[in-house]
Design a protein around this motif. Structure first.
Motif, PDB file in Angstrom:
ATOM      1  N   PRO A  35      63.854  60.862  73.146  1.00 29.11           N
ATOM      2  CA  PRO A  35      62.811  61.772  73.962  1.00 29.11           C
ATOM      3  C   PRO A  35      61.649  61.686  72.967  1.00 29.11           C
ATOM      4  CG  PRO A  35      64.320  63.447  73.918  1.00 29.11           C
ATOM      5  CD  PRO A  35      64.728  62.377  72.652  1.00 29.11           C
ATOM      6  N   GLN A  36      61.269  61.609  72.474  1.00 27.19           N
ATOM      7  CA  GLN A  36      59.837  61.177  71.245  1.00 27.19           C
ATOM      8  C   GLN A  36      59.121  59.168  71.549  1.00 27.19           C
ATOM      9  OE1 GLN A  36      63.070  61.782  69.855  1.00 27.19           O
ATOM     10  NE2 GLN A  36      61.865  63.652  68.249  1.00 27.19           N
ATOM     11  N   LEU A  37      60.234  58.599  71.458  1.00 26.13           N
ATOM     12  CA  LEU A  37      60.407  57.489  71.862  1.00 26.13           C
ATOM     13  C   LEU A  37      59.985  57.080  73.350  1.00 26.13           C
ATOM     14  CD1 LEU A  37      62.007  55.947  69.616  1.00 26.13           C
ATOM     15  CD2 LEU A  37      59.384  56.829  69.339  1.00 26.13           C
ATOM     16  N   ARG A  38      60.032  57.998  74.263  1.00 26.61           N
ATOM     17  CA  ARG A  38      59.867  57.494  76.052  1.00 26.61           C
ATOM     18  C   ARG A  38      59.280  56.642  76.927  1.00 26.61           C
ATOM     19  NH1 ARG A  38      64.358  61.941  77.064  1.00 26.61           N
ATOM     20  NH2 ARG A  38      66.194  60.685  76.652  1.00 26.61           N
ATOM     21  N   ASP A  39      58.412  57.756  76.540  1.00 29.22           N
ATOM     22  CA  ASP A  39      56.633  57.077  76.993  1.00 29.22           C
ATOM     23  C   ASP A  39      56.149  56.186  75.969  1.00 29.22           C
ATOM     24  OD1 ASP A  39      57.266  59.377  79.190  1.00 29.22           O
ATOM     25  OD2 ASP A  39      56.319  61.043  78.416  1.00 29.22           O
ATOM     26  N   LEU A  40      56.908  55.965  75.492  1.00 31.29           N
ATOM     27  CA  LEU A  40      55.320  55.190  74.644  1.00 31.29           C
ATOM     28  C   LEU A  40      55.725  53.260  74.783  1.00 31.29           C
ATOM     29  CD1 LEU A  40      56.762  56.739  71.238  1.00 31.29           C
ATOM     30  CD2 LEU A  40      54.403  56.878  72.651  1.00 31.29           C
ATOM     31  N   ASP A  41      55.898  52.737  75.689  1.00 30.33           N
ATOM     32  CA  ASP A  41      56.523  51.833  76.820  1.00 30.33           C
ATOM     33  C   ASP A  41      56.359  50.688  75.827  1.00 30.33           C
ATOM     34  OD1 ASP A  41      56.084  49.425  79.094  1.00 30.33           O
ATOM     35  OD2 ASP A  41      54.010  48.827  78.441  1.00 30.33           O
ATOM     36  N   LEU A  42      57.613  50.981  75.290  1.00 29.59           N
ATOM     37  CA  LEU A  42      58.559  50.107  73.633  1.00 29.59           C
ATOM     38  C   LEU A  42      58.616  48.785  73.889  1.00 29.59           C
ATOM     39  CD1 LEU A  42      59.299  52.573  71.493  1.00 29.59           C
ATOM     40  CD2 LEU A  42      57.330  51.247  71.352  1.00 29.59           C
ATOM     41  N   ALA A  43      58.723  47.776  74.199  1.00 20.67           N
ATOM     42  CA  ALA A  43      59.495  46.800  74.533  1.00 20.67           C
ATOM     43  C   ALA A  43      60.475  45.987  73.027  1.00 20.67           C
ATOM     44  CB  ALA A  43      57.794  45.847  74.293  1.00 20.67           C
ATOM     45  N   PRO A  44      60.859  44.445  73.397  1.00 20.92           N
ATOM     46  CA  PRO A  44      62.260  44.282  72.595  1.00 20.92           C
ATOM     47  C   PRO A  44      61.076  43.921  70.837  1.00 20.92           C
ATOM     48  CG  PRO A  44      63.121  43.652  75.164  1.00 20.92           C
ATOM     49  CD  PRO A  44      61.044  44.319  75.481  1.00 20.92           C
ATOM     50  N   ARG A  45      59.739  43.380  71.874  1.00 16.90           N
ATOM     51  CA  ARG A  45      59.414  42.557  69.880  1.00 16.90           C
ATOM     52  C   ARG A  45      58.850  44.069  69.275  1.00 16.90           C
ATOM     53  NH1 ARG A  45      55.788  43.227  74.029  1.00 16.90           N
ATOM     54  NH2 ARG A  45      53.804  44.303  73.507  1.00 16.90           N
ATOM     55  N   HIS A  46      58.704  45.432  69.632  1.00 13.03           N
ATOM     56  CA  HIS A  46      58.047  46.345  69.258  1.00 13.03           C
ATOM     57  C   HIS A  46      59.923  46.310  68.097  1.00 13.03           C
ATOM     58  CE1 HIS A  46      55.055  46.716  72.344  1.00 13.03           C
ATOM     59  NE2 HIS A  46      54.767  46.658  70.637  1.00 13.03           N
ATOM     60  N   LEU A  47      61.069  46.315  68.884  1.00  9.71           N
ATOM     61  CA  LEU A  47      62.789  47.149  68.594  1.00  9.71           C
ATOM     62  C   LEU A  47      62.793  46.067  67.312  1.00  9.71           C
ATOM     63  CD1 LEU A  47      65.001  48.307  68.159  1.00  9.71           C
ATOM     64  CD2 LEU A  47      66.060  46.487  69.890  1.00  9.71           C
ATOM     65  N   ALA A  48      62.448  44.820  67.450  1.00 13.14           N
ATOM     66  CA  ALA A  48      62.368  44.019  66.494  1.00 13.14           C
ATOM     67  C   ALA A  48      61.958  44.329  65.289  1.00 13.14           C
ATOM     68  CB  ALA A  48      62.376  42.718  66.491  1.00 13.14           C
ATOM     69  N   LEU A  49      60.552  44.711  65.862  1.00  6.63           N
ATOM     70  CA  LEU A  49      59.391  45.367  64.261  1.00  6.63           C
ATOM     71  C   LEU A  49      59.947  46.839  63.724  1.00  6.63           C
ATOM     72  CD1 LEU A  49      57.141  44.684  62.416  1.00  6.63           C
ATOM     73  CD2 LEU A  49      55.858  46.147  64.439  1.00  6.63           C
ATOM     74  N   LEU A  50      60.544  47.502  64.403  1.00 10.89           N
ATOM     75  CA  LEU A  50      60.592  48.231  63.935  1.00 10.89           C
ATOM     76  C   LEU A  50      62.197  48.755  63.068  1.00 10.89           C
ATOM     77  CD1 LEU A  50      59.870  50.928  66.514  1.00 10.89           C
ATOM     78  CD2 LEU A  50      58.563  50.788  64.885  1.00 10.89           C
ATOM     79  N   ALA A  51      62.952  47.677  63.557  1.00  9.76           N
ATOM     80  CA  ALA A  51      64.313  47.634  62.809  1.00  9.76           C
ATOM     81  C   ALA A  51      64.131  46.729  61.219  1.00  9.76           C
ATOM     82  CB  ALA A  51      64.574  46.752  63.796  1.00  9.76           C
ATOM     83  N   HIS A  52      62.996  45.896  61.633  1.00  6.24           N
ATOM     84  CA  HIS A  52      62.784  45.634  60.224  1.00  6.24           C
ATOM     85  C   HIS A  52      61.547  46.719  58.884  1.00  6.24           C
ATOM     86  CE1 HIS A  52      63.657  40.843  59.764  1.00  6.24           C
ATOM     87  NE2 HIS A  52      62.618  41.365  61.530  1.00  6.24           N
ATOM     88  N   LEU A  53      61.041  47.114  59.636  1.00  3.45           N
ATOM     89  CA  LEU A  53      60.466  48.812  58.948  1.00  3.45           C
ATOM     90  C   LEU A  53      61.710  49.681  58.486  1.00  3.45           C
ATOM     91  CD1 LEU A  53      57.439  49.116  60.571  1.00  3.45           C
ATOM     92  CD2 LEU A  53      57.786  48.202  58.478  1.00  3.45           C
ATOM     93  N   GLU A  54      61.988  49.924  59.501  1.00  2.00           N
ATOM     94  CA  GLU A  54      63.654  51.478  59.236  1.00  2.00           C
ATOM     95  C   GLU A  54      64.765  50.567  58.152  1.00  2.00           C
ATOM     96  OE1 GLU A  54      66.294  54.076  59.722  1.00  2.00           O
ATOM     97  OE2 GLU A  54      64.461  53.773  59.984  1.00  2.00           O
ATOM     98  N   TYR A  55      65.136  49.246  58.301  1.00  2.00           N
ATOM     99  CA  TYR A  55      65.692  48.767  57.746  1.00  2.00           C
ATOM    100  C   TYR A  55      65.649  48.085  56.211  1.00  2.00           C
ATOM    101  CZ  TYR A  55      69.363  49.596  61.317  1.00  2.00           C
ATOM    102  OH  TYR A  55      70.452  49.907  62.492  1.00  2.00           O
ATOM    103  N   ASP A  56      64.570  47.639  55.738  1.00  2.00           N
ATOM    104  CA  ASP A  56      63.881  47.088  55.192  1.00  2.00           C
ATOM    105  C   ASP A  56      63.074  47.510  54.587  1.00  2.00           C
ATOM    106  OD1 ASP A  56      65.809  44.761  54.859  1.00  2.00           O
ATOM    107  OD2 ASP A  56      63.947  43.897  56.550  1.00  2.00           O
TER     108      ASP A  56
END
Length: 161
Positions: A35-56
């Motif tokens: 729910p905290q992310l639903r209204d943030l208009d995240l795109a696939p490019r954001h997902l890749a960036l967030l994944a790098h920050l989360e995992y690395d």
């Protein structure tokens, strides 16, 4: 299904993958978003960036650009888009005061981890059932496919008159 010794024919593999890829993307898009992310208009490019920050972990814009294989200006724009609503934070690097380190803001760490875990869990299930050689083949094939798509998308030089 047409086969060749040791597996399916190239044409059958291509057909199967062309039919499978849209379903994979569609199912990945339907993974529930916290729910905290639903209204943030995240795109696939954001997902890749967030994944790098989360995992690395936290990184500079240049490090993220290298990981994502895009220009630093592209990463800087994405970071700005995600910093505005507070998803990301910028901090001064203690070892180089001129450099900024990008990290996921504490309030968003768990929602992002939860969001990414759906895909990660599915991949772990698949990869756990493969040998190390098979895992390498899957990763290599997907990277090669990405590269081939990239080359297909590049404008061809027009013949000179």
């Amino acid at each position: 299904m047409s086969t060749e010794p040791g597996g399916i024919a190239v044409s059958e593999a291509v057909r199967t993958l062309l039919l499978l890829m849209p379903r994979l993307v569609g199912r990945a898009k339907r993974l529930p978003m916290p729910p905290q992310l639903r209204d943030l208009d995240l795109a696939p490019r954001h997902l890749a960036l967030l994944a790098h920050l989360e995992y690395d972990g936290p990184a500079s814009v240049n490090e993220l650009a290298d990981r994502l294989e895009v220009a630093p200006t592209t990463v800087s724009l994405m970071v700005s888009e995600l910093a505005r609503p507070g998803i990301l934070r910028r901090a001064t690097d203690p070892s180089d005061r001129r450099r900024r380190i990008i990290a996921i803001a504490p309030d968003y760490t768990e929602p992002i981890r939860t969001w990414l875990s759906g895909s990660a869990t599915a991949w772990e299930h698949v990869m756990n059932n493969l040998s190390p050689t098979e895992r390498t083949t899957v990763v290599t094939a997907l990277r090669s496919y990405e590269t081939a798509l990239h080359h297909q998308a590049q404008p061809k030089d027009e013949p000179k008159a």
